[in-house]
Design an enzyme around this catalytic site. Structure first.
Site, PDB file in Angstrom:
ATOM      1  N   ARG A 180       0.798  -1.229   0.000  1.00  0.00           N
ATOM      2  CA  ARG A 180       0.000   0.000   0.000  1.00  0.00           C
ATOM      3  C   ARG A 180       0.832   1.282   0.000  1.00  0.00           C
ATOM      4  O   ARG A 180       0.571   2.199  -0.789  1.00  0.00           O
ATOM      5  CB  ARG A 180      -0.921   0.046   1.233  1.00  0.00           C
ATOM      6  N   THR A 181       1.800   1.360   0.898  1.00  0.00           N
ATOM      7  CA  THR A 181       2.484   2.649   1.079  1.00  0.00           C
ATOM      8  C   THR A 181       3.230   3.048  -0.200  1.00  0.00           C
ATOM      9  O   THR A 181       3.087   4.169  -0.702  1.00  0.00           O
ATOM     10  CB  THR A 181       3.438   2.588   2.292  1.00  0.00           C
ATOM     11  N   LYS A 189      26.500  -3.222  -1.162  1.00  0.00           N
ATOM     12  CA  LYS A 189      27.976  -3.104  -1.228  1.00  0.00           C
ATOM     13  C   LYS A 189      28.513  -2.403   0.009  1.00  0.00           C
ATOM     14  O   LYS A 189      29.707  -2.184   0.134  1.00  0.00           O
ATOM     15  CB  LYS A 189      28.367  -2.276  -2.460  1.00  0.00           C
ATOM     16  N   ARG A 246      10.968   4.004   3.684  1.00  0.00           N
ATOM     17  CA  ARG A 246      10.545   2.975   4.644  1.00  0.00           C
ATOM     18  C   ARG A 246      11.797   2.200   5.026  1.00  0.00           C
ATOM     19  O   ARG A 246      12.596   1.823   4.156  1.00  0.00           O
ATOM     20  CB  ARG A 246       9.501   2.031   4.060  1.00  0.00           C
ATOM     21  N   HIS A 254       4.276   5.693  11.618  1.00  0.00           N
ATOM     22  CA  HIS A 254       3.812   5.605  10.228  1.00  0.00           C
ATOM     23  C   HIS A 254       2.816   6.760  10.052  1.00  0.00           C
ATOM     24  O   HIS A 254       1.603   6.535   9.973  1.00  0.00           O
ATOM     25  CB  HIS A 254       3.162   4.241  10.008  1.00  0.00           C
TER      26      HIS A 254
HETATM   27  N1   CP Z   1      -0.487  -0.204   5.717  1.00  0.00           N
HETATM   28  C1   CP Z   1       0.736  -0.386   5.186  1.00  0.00           C
HETATM   29  O1   CP Z   1       1.716   0.303   5.541  1.00  0.00           O
HETATM   30  O2   CP Z   1       0.790  -1.351   4.235  1.00  0.00           O
HETATM   31  P1   CP Z   1       2.103  -1.786   3.435  1.00  0.00           P
HETATM   32  O3   CP Z   1       3.058  -2.381   4.448  1.00  0.00           O
HETATM   33  O4   CP Z   1       1.643  -2.768   2.417  1.00  0.00           O
HETATM   34  O5   CP Z   1       2.698  -0.544   2.836  1.00  0.00           O
END
Ligand code: CP
Length: 309
Positions: free
Chosen positions: A59-60, A88, A109, A137
């Site tokens: 999703r993100t 590396k 992320r 998040h």
């Molecule tokens: N909700 C969420 O962060 O989903 P993903 O880990 O798929 O990005």
């Protein structure tokens, strides 16, 4: 109202005041309308977003990329750090210095809590935290709040039950700050070993004077207006046996809903494992797929507000 997000990083929900969150939600509503009416915009034409995903995501990453494309911009990035020079031995700081000379904004992320803060230190362009370890998040919380607003037509004065692994779940940490900011009562429902970190609980009360209850029984979610139930975070457990102990601890199913507040909404950041039974997917209370869809307009709003006045 001045756009307080312009040119800023977005690392933690705690950096945002209520006015700024409300302005993001208002812009998100405008973006949602634009998408519903199948209109387009090129407000971020010639701007580039780098999506640096050192941890898996569906999703993100994809909703940020969709958001940037829908705003007329372009994207670069990776979803598997083992295909990059990280393998590396290149440091995060060097990677960020280089990528910030290519792109206008970075979404990162990373498995390490604090990695987005570190990235922001070395970046010449704004950095958005797309999830750092078990910490935060923030853009997830913003579309969680948007979902509540769209479903309930209000954001304040509700009972919110948060169920699962309070210790390791970054969406819970950001979401708790979001609902506390809007004067909602919170019930944290978790096994004793996975309770909300004490420092975070104290901070929530100090910042927002929020009323908090703690329980280990899912029955205490029944009278809530909103129940938020992420999966147990397997990747944060060093001992697989500990994970197995909690993996199926709570489930929202038809039996739960038959006894719950008729208007309760069931929310999840997804992915879903066994904590939400698939047989409730079509019930009016289940809003988690709609919630995931709102990731696009909300992230459009965030990108637009950071990159344009
Ligand atoms: N909700 C969420 O962060 O989903 P993903 O880990 O798929 O990005």
């Amino acid at each position: 109202m001045a756009n307080k997000l312009f040119g800023k990083n977005l690392i933690s929900l705690t950096e945002l005041d209520k006015d700024t969150v409300e302005s993001i939600l208002a812009e998100s509503a405008a973006m949602n309308k634009l998408l519903e009416e199948k209109r387009s915009t090129d407000v971020l034409k010639n701007r580039i977003m780098a999506a640096l995903f050192f941890e898996p995501s569906t999703r993100t990453r994809l909703s940020f990329e969709t958001a940037m494309l829908r705003l007329g911009g372009g994207t670069i990035g990776f979803s598997d750090a083992s295909t990059t020079s990280t393998i590396k031995g290149e440091t995060l700081s060097d990677t960020i210095k280089v990528v910030s000379s290519y792109a206008d904004i970075i979404v990162i992320r990373h498995p390490k809590a604090g990695a987005a803060t570190e990235a922001a230190k070395y970046s010449d362009v704004p950095v958005i935290n797309g999830g750092d370890g078990a910490a935060e998040h923030p853009t997830q919380a913003l579309y969680d709040l948007f979902t509540i607003k769209m479903q309930k037509k209000k954001l304040e004065g509700m009972k919110v039950a948060i169920v699962g692994d309070m210790k390791n779940t970054r969406p819970i940490h950001s979401f708790a700050y979001g609902v506390a900011m809007f004067n909602n009562d919170i019930t944290f429902i978790s096994p004793q070993q996975l309770q909300i970190p004490t420092e975070m609980e104290k901070d929530l009360v100090k910042r927002y004077g929020v009323k908090i209850k703690k329980s280990d029984s899912i029955d205490d979610a029944k009278d809530a207006d909103v129940v938020y139930i992420p999966r147990i975070q397997k990747e944060r457990f060093s001992d697989p046996k500990q994970y197995e102990k909690f993996a199926h601890y709570y489930t929202i199913n038809k039996k739960f809903l038959s006894k719950a507040n008729d208007d309760i909404i069931v929310m999840s950041p997804l992915p879903r494992l066994t904590e939400i039974s698939t047989d409730i997917d079509d019930m009016k209370n289940s809003v988690y797929f709609k919630q995931a869809a709102y990731g696009v307009p909300v992230r459009m709003a965030i990108l637009k507000m950071i990159l344009s006045k």
